[in-house]
Design an enzyme around this catalytic site. Structure first.
Site, mmCIF file in Angstrom:
data_model
loop_
_atom_site.group_PDB
_atom_site.id
_atom_site.type_symbol
_atom_site.label_atom_id
_atom_site.label_comp_id
_atom_site.label_asym_id
_atom_site.label_seq_id
_atom_site.Cartn_x
_atom_site.Cartn_y
_atom_site.Cartn_z
ATOM 1 N N THR A 28 0.839 -1.202 0.000
ATOM 2 C CA THR A 28 0.000 0.000 0.000
ATOM 3 C C THR A 28 0.873 1.250 0.000
ATOM 4 O O THR A 28 1.947 1.244 0.620
ATOM 5 C CB THR A 28 -0.870 0.002 1.283
ATOM 6 O OG1 THR A 28 -1.654 -1.182 1.303
ATOM 7 C CG2 THR A 28 -1.798 1.212 1.341
ATOM 8 N N SER A 30 1.996 5.324 -1.988
ATOM 9 C CA SER A 30 2.195 6.008 -3.269
ATOM 10 C C SER A 30 3.199 5.278 -4.154
ATOM 11 O O SER A 30 3.068 5.279 -5.385
ATOM 12 C CB SER A 30 2.643 7.453 -3.027
ATOM 13 O OG SER A 30 3.844 7.475 -2.285
ATOM 14 N N THR A 31 4.213 4.647 -3.574
ATOM 15 C CA THR A 31 5.190 3.906 -4.381
ATOM 16 C C THR A 31 4.530 2.639 -4.932
ATOM 17 O O THR A 31 4.722 2.295 -6.108
ATOM 18 C CB THR A 31 6.444 3.554 -3.545
ATOM 19 O OG1 THR A 31 6.794 4.689 -2.756
ATOM 20 C CG2 THR A 31 7.609 3.158 -4.427
ATOM 21 N N GLY A 82 6.214 -0.657 -0.060
ATOM 22 C CA GLY A 82 7.081 0.460 0.304
ATOM 23 C C GLY A 82 7.441 0.426 1.779
ATOM 24 O O GLY A 82 7.181 -0.558 2.477
ATOM 25 N N ALA A 83 8.035 1.524 2.245
ATOM 26 C CA ALA A 83 8.391 1.648 3.666
ATOM 27 C C ALA A 83 8.467 3.127 4.012
ATOM 28 O O ALA A 83 8.696 3.968 3.134
ATOM 29 C CB ALA A 83 9.726 0.969 3.938
ATOM 30 N N GLY A 96 2.608 4.202 7.547
ATOM 31 C CA GLY A 96 2.241 5.590 7.256
ATOM 32 C C GLY A 96 0.898 5.668 6.526
ATOM 33 O O GLY A 96 0.156 6.637 6.670
ATOM 34 N N GLU A 103 -0.401 -5.541 5.964
ATOM 35 C CA GLU A 103 0.926 -5.623 5.336
ATOM 36 C C GLU A 103 1.775 -6.685 6.032
ATOM 37 O O GLU A 103 2.461 -7.471 5.370
ATOM 38 C CB GLU A 103 1.620 -4.257 5.404
ATOM 39 C CG GLU A 103 0.963 -3.237 4.492
ATOM 40 C CD GLU A 103 1.502 -1.827 4.624
ATOM 41 O OE1 GLU A 103 1.261 -1.031 3.720
ATOM 42 O OE2 GLU A 103 2.154 -1.525 5.630
HETATM 43 C C1 5RP Z 1 1.465 1.959 4.222
HETATM 44 C C2 5RP Z 1 2.941 1.799 4.242
HETATM 45 C C3 5RP Z 1 3.684 2.350 3.077
HETATM 46 O O1 5RP Z 1 4.452 1.340 2.517
HETATM 47 C C4 5RP Z 1 4.572 3.467 3.543
HETATM 48 O O2 5RP Z 1 3.767 4.431 4.222
HETATM 49 C C5 5RP Z 1 5.306 4.145 2.384
HETATM 50 O O3 5RP Z 1 4.397 4.815 1.573
HETATM 51 P P1 5RP Z 1 4.830 5.670 0.319
HETATM 52 O O4 5RP Z 1 5.238 4.723 -0.741
HETATM 53 O O5 5RP Z 1 3.584 6.452 -0.009
HETATM 54 O O6 5RP Z 1 5.946 6.589 0.755
HETATM 55 O O7 5RP Z 1 3.539 1.258 5.124
HETATM 56 O O8 5RP Z 1 0.873 1.524 5.419
#
Ligand code: 5RP
Length: 232
Positions: A28, A30-31, A82-83, A96, A103
């Site tokens: 989940t 944006s990446t 992502g992370a 986030g 996840e």
């Molecule tokens: C969602 C996550 C996402 O992987 C993390 O917030 C990174 O998000 P983005 O790719 O938008 O920076 O853990 O729960």
């Protein structure tokens, strides 16, 4: 190269980890949204996906990719997500996007965790990003006091209208500021056992196997030693 371009680059690079005709785990954020777009270009070679959030499920289905329930699948080859932070051992802070519980479940079902991130996520020590913790609402005050004893300032995550954010699992989230997590495994072990904690956003037991990091010079591939910690 912008942060957005770095995300696009790592999202596309992740396609090389997909075995034809397999079912993959999809995270989940944006990446990952960029990864889902890239996945659509090879969708005829993908059997389906297990998704970590309602948001990703909607995007996958809109692009014609079949979404299966986690309970319908035993083991996934690969989980791509992502992370919010990743350290030099592949330990991460995640959540986030509020999807940390699902996840962690899908990551635990997967043989390999491929983290896709731009290089702003790479840290020496976890904790600058406020740690997301999904909780049962009636335990909020007690868990807040427990984090305070560790030096953490836990704040309830709110929606734009000021109401508590409710996760896909119907629970609340704390974001814990001011932590410095020097031993992610010990931290995850301890805090995950506190009554009322659903999931802590430290991914130590489900750490990354590989991180595709988007840098100014292109995609850097970091491969992490799993030691004894991988169970799937
Ligand atoms: C969602 C996550 C996402 O992987 C993390 O917030 C990174 O998000 P983005 O790719 O938008 O920076 O853990 O729960």
């Amino acid at each position: 190269m912008t942060q957005d371009e770095r995300k696009t680059l790592v999202a596309q690079a992740a396609l090389r980890y997909i075995t034809p005709n397999s079912i993959i785990g999809v995270g989940t954020g944006s990446t990952v949204n960029k990864f889902i777009e890239a996945l659509a270009t090879i969708k005829s070679t993908v059997r389906g996906a297990v998704s970590s959030s309602n948001a990703s499920t909607e995007r996958l289905r809109a692009l014609g990719i079949a979404v299966l329930q986690a309970n319908e699948v035993e083991v996934l080859d690969v989980y791509i997500d992502g992370a919010d932070e990743i350290d030099g051992s592949g330990y991460m802070i995640k959540g986030g996007g509020a999807a940390l519980t699902r996840e962690k479940i899908v990551a635990a079902q997967s043989r390999k965790f491929i983290c896709i991130a731009d290089d702003s996520k790479r840290v020496q020590v976890l904790g600058t990003f406020p740690l997301p913790v999904e909780i049962i609402p009636m335990a909020a005050a007690q868990i807040t006091r427990q984090f305070a004893r560790m030096g953490g300032d836990a704040r309830l995550r709110l929606q734009a209208n000021g109401e508590p954010l409710v996760t896909d699992n119907g629970q609340h989230l704390l974001d814990v500021h001011g932590l410095r997590i020097t031993d992610p495994l010990a931290f995850e072990n301890e805090t995950s056992q506190w009554p009322g904690v659903v999931t802590v956003g430290v991914f130590a037991h489900q750490k990354a196997d590989v991180c595709l990091l988007g840098t100014a010079n292109g995609v850097q591939e970091l491969v992490f030693d799993q030691g004894q910690s991988k169970s799937c």
